[in-house]
Enzyme design. Sequence first.
Site, PDB file in Angstrom:
ATOM      1  N   GLY A   1       4.559  -3.418  -8.803  1.00 35.87           N
ATOM      2  CA  GLY A   1       4.941  -3.119  -7.424  1.00 35.87           C
ATOM      3  C   GLY A   1       5.634  -1.783  -7.294  1.00 35.87           C
ATOM      4  O   GLY A   1       6.851  -1.685  -7.515  1.00 35.87           O
TER       5      GLY A   1
ATOM      6  N   PHE B   1       4.564  19.627  -3.830  1.00 40.29           N
ATOM      7  CA  PHE B   1       5.171  18.392  -3.327  1.00 40.29           C
ATOM      8  C   PHE B   1       6.600  18.612  -2.816  1.00 40.29           C
ATOM      9  O   PHE B   1       7.147  17.753  -2.152  1.00 40.29           O
ATOM     10  CB  PHE B   1       5.231  17.332  -4.444  1.00 40.29           C
ATOM     11  CG  PHE B   1       3.887  17.016  -5.051  1.00 40.29           C
ATOM     12  CD1 PHE B   1       2.865  16.499  -4.265  1.00 40.29           C
ATOM     13  CD2 PHE B   1       3.643  17.234  -6.401  1.00 40.29           C
ATOM     14  CE1 PHE B   1       1.626  16.206  -4.814  1.00 40.29           C
ATOM     15  CE2 PHE B   1       2.407  16.943  -6.963  1.00 40.29           C
ATOM     16  CZ  PHE B   1       1.403  16.439  -6.170  1.00 40.29           C
TER      17      PHE B   1
ATOM     18  N   ALA C   1      -3.171   3.722 -16.825  1.00 38.45           N
ATOM     19  CA  ALA C   1      -4.165   3.075 -15.963  1.00 38.45           C
ATOM     20  C   ALA C   1      -5.165   4.104 -15.423  1.00 38.45           C
ATOM     21  O   ALA C   1      -6.359   3.829 -15.303  1.00 38.45           O
ATOM     22  CB  ALA C   1      -3.467   2.353 -14.825  1.00 38.45           C
TER      23      ALA C   1
ATOM     24  N   GLU D   1      -3.863   4.599  -7.442  1.00 44.28           N
ATOM     25  CA  GLU D   1      -3.506   5.282  -8.704  1.00 44.28           C
ATOM     26  C   GLU D   1      -3.410   6.795  -8.488  1.00 44.28           C
ATOM     27  O   GLU D   1      -3.760   7.583  -9.362  1.00 44.28           O
ATOM     28  CB  GLU D   1      -4.546   4.997  -9.796  1.00 44.28           C
ATOM     29  CG  GLU D   1      -4.658   3.530 -10.126  1.00 44.28           C
ATOM     30  CD  GLU D   1      -3.809   3.122 -11.300  1.00 44.28           C
ATOM     31  OE1 GLU D   1      -3.005   3.953 -11.751  1.00 44.28           O
ATOM     32  OE2 GLU D   1      -3.939   1.965 -11.727  1.00 44.28           O
TER      33      GLU D   1
ATOM     34  N   THR E   1       4.128   0.830  -4.703  1.00 46.33           N
ATOM     35  CA  THR E   1       3.872   1.282  -3.329  1.00 46.33           C
ATOM     36  C   THR E   1       4.627   0.433  -2.307  1.00 46.33           C
ATOM     37  O   THR E   1       4.734  -0.781  -2.458  1.00 46.33           O
ATOM     38  CB  THR E   1       2.358   1.177  -3.039  1.00 46.33           C
ATOM     39  OG1 THR E   1       1.665   1.920  -4.041  1.00 46.33           O
ATOM     40  CG2 THR E   1       2.011   1.695  -1.665  1.00 46.33           C
TER      41      THR E   1
ATOM     42  N   LEU F   1     -32.334   3.255  -2.053  1.00 47.48           N
ATOM     43  CA  LEU F   1     -32.702   1.861  -1.774  1.00 47.48           C
ATOM     44  C   LEU F   1     -33.038   1.612  -0.304  1.00 47.48           C
ATOM     45  O   LEU F   1     -33.355   0.472   0.074  1.00 47.48           O
ATOM     46  CB  LEU F   1     -31.571   0.910  -2.197  1.00 47.48           C
ATOM     47  CG  LEU F   1     -31.648   0.427  -3.648  1.00 47.48           C
ATOM     48  CD1 LEU F   1     -31.341   1.542  -4.634  1.00 47.48           C
ATOM     49  CD2 LEU F   1     -30.678  -0.722  -3.885  1.00 47.48           C
TER      50      LEU F   1
ATOM     51  N   LEU G   1       1.231   4.594 -14.970  1.00 50.92           N
ATOM     52  CA  LEU G   1       0.073   5.036 -14.173  1.00 50.92           C
ATOM     53  C   LEU G   1      -0.847   5.944 -14.978  1.00 50.92           C
ATOM     54  O   LEU G   1      -2.069   5.905 -14.830  1.00 50.92           O
ATOM     55  CB  LEU G   1       0.546   5.759 -12.905  1.00 50.92           C
ATOM     56  CG  LEU G   1       1.077   4.809 -11.823  1.00 50.92           C
ATOM     57  CD1 LEU G   1       1.774   5.580 -10.719  1.00 50.92           C
ATOM     58  CD2 LEU G   1      -0.069   4.000 -11.244  1.00 50.92           C
TER      59      LEU G   1
END
Length: 393
Positions: A139, A392, A251, A372, A141, A347, A248
């Site tokens: 947890g 940032f 992952a 992520e 976010t 397709l 992170l």
Amino acid sequence: MFKEIAVDAQHDLLDVDHLLDDEERAIRDTARLFAQKRLAPHVAEWFESGTLPAREIAREMGEAGLLGMHLEGYGCAGVSSLAYGLASAELEAVDSGLRSLFSVQGSLAMYSIHANGSEEQRQQWLPGMAAGTYVGAFGLTEPDHGSNPKGMRTKARQDGSDWVLNGSKMWITNGSIADVVIIWAQTDEGVRGFVVPTDTPGFSARDIKQKMSMRASVTSELALEDVRLPHDAMLPGARGLSGPLGALNEARFGILFGTTGAARSCVETAIEYAKTRVQFDRPIAAFQLTQQKLADMSLEHGKALLLAVHLGRLKEAGRLTHAQVSAGKLNNTRVALDIARTARTVLGANGVSGEYPVMRHANNLESVLTYEGTAEIHTLTIGRALTGISAFE
Ligand code: TGC
Ligand code: FAD
């Protein structure tokens, strides 16, 4: 009847397989067999109904040795990073949501405890999580803090020797089915991680409905209201944002491989379909415009896989940087999404049908592009590495 790929099929234009060793191939093939035999036949139904027997699948993933497979000890298989990446691709070749179950368990929840937990925390949780009898979640976010977790509002305050947590978390994979959630919270000394058993009074989880993506995955909103935990619930080794961002990183590495699996499934489906679908008295594969699409998709898939293997080798050599992980996650997710969209056009109308996997992959990959770390965040992480200037701040 759902159209699934034969277990032994693997599209590999550039023969990336040649770069793998026997053990890596064997682990990949085991994961492929599990994914194709156990998961692929059911995934379209799970996606359509928006339900997943996640705890049952976790147990079976545990039995197959997949959960936390890149970690050492505590019942984990201890395989190489590259082998872990290849397994991730096999699961995502079936569905990104199933890869999410595996990633969140192994790379976010288990990794956090393995890397930053106390010996007691590791002993208490990791063997059960590796076996899939305990399901974990992560947890970070919150409703108002996604890309910028630094601003999180969830607070942990000390009360005697206890910790008391208050706040909320949003978009949490496995949230409502988890036995344990790693909750990241503000404390007087910055962001810290807490191992929260979900049966603790004050913890509740509610599933997020109406998802058009990741329907074969549980995604939840968590509420923490005066959740009281003993002092040793804190992860001693994680201080500040480097705790969650370190997990992170693991992952995201799995995702840069995983997305090549979704891409491969789309390429294989498009090639098979183009060879059998007849228009103007010829298979559509005979048209140059179709061949161009197949060639471009195949080439982009091969390049993405090469990038993944290269980054895997850098990781094993201890040379992989955060910016390189961002580059891989950004590129391979974008490539997989482009491939899924192109495969869908091959397709025709069948491309929007759940009888084929391509639209499901495309819808899932929209989430993968965002979670992520969004594509924009990874772009700016690369920009920061290139210029030394943070966009940032
Ligand atoms: P910044 O000042 O850059 O860094 C703070 C501390 O963290 C360290 N660090 C990292 N460590 C490991 N891996 C990385 N990629 C890292 N990036 C930074 C850094 O060295 C520093 O350490 P220290 O010891 O000096 O304190 O932090 P910032 O506030 O400027 O933020 C940077 C930014 C925007 C890149 C970061 O906040 C970010 O990545 N935001 C995106 C958030 C995100 O990815 N959330 C994902 C939630 S989990 C999820 O989506 C699961 S989906 C389900 C599934 O996986 O299937
Ligand atoms: P925002 O941060 O609000 O971003 C919105 C847009 O603004 C994006 O395009 C973003 O790139 C852009 N943006 C933001 N900041 C900047 C900037 N500085 N410069 C340029 N553009 C910017 N989280 C967990 O903690 N655990 C989980 O298990 C988990 N599972 C998830 C499962 C699914 C299916 C999904 C969809 C999400 C999951 N997430 C999870 C949440 C995910 O990590 C966040 O959605 C993600 O980090 C983005 O946050 P946000 O949605 O709040 O978007």
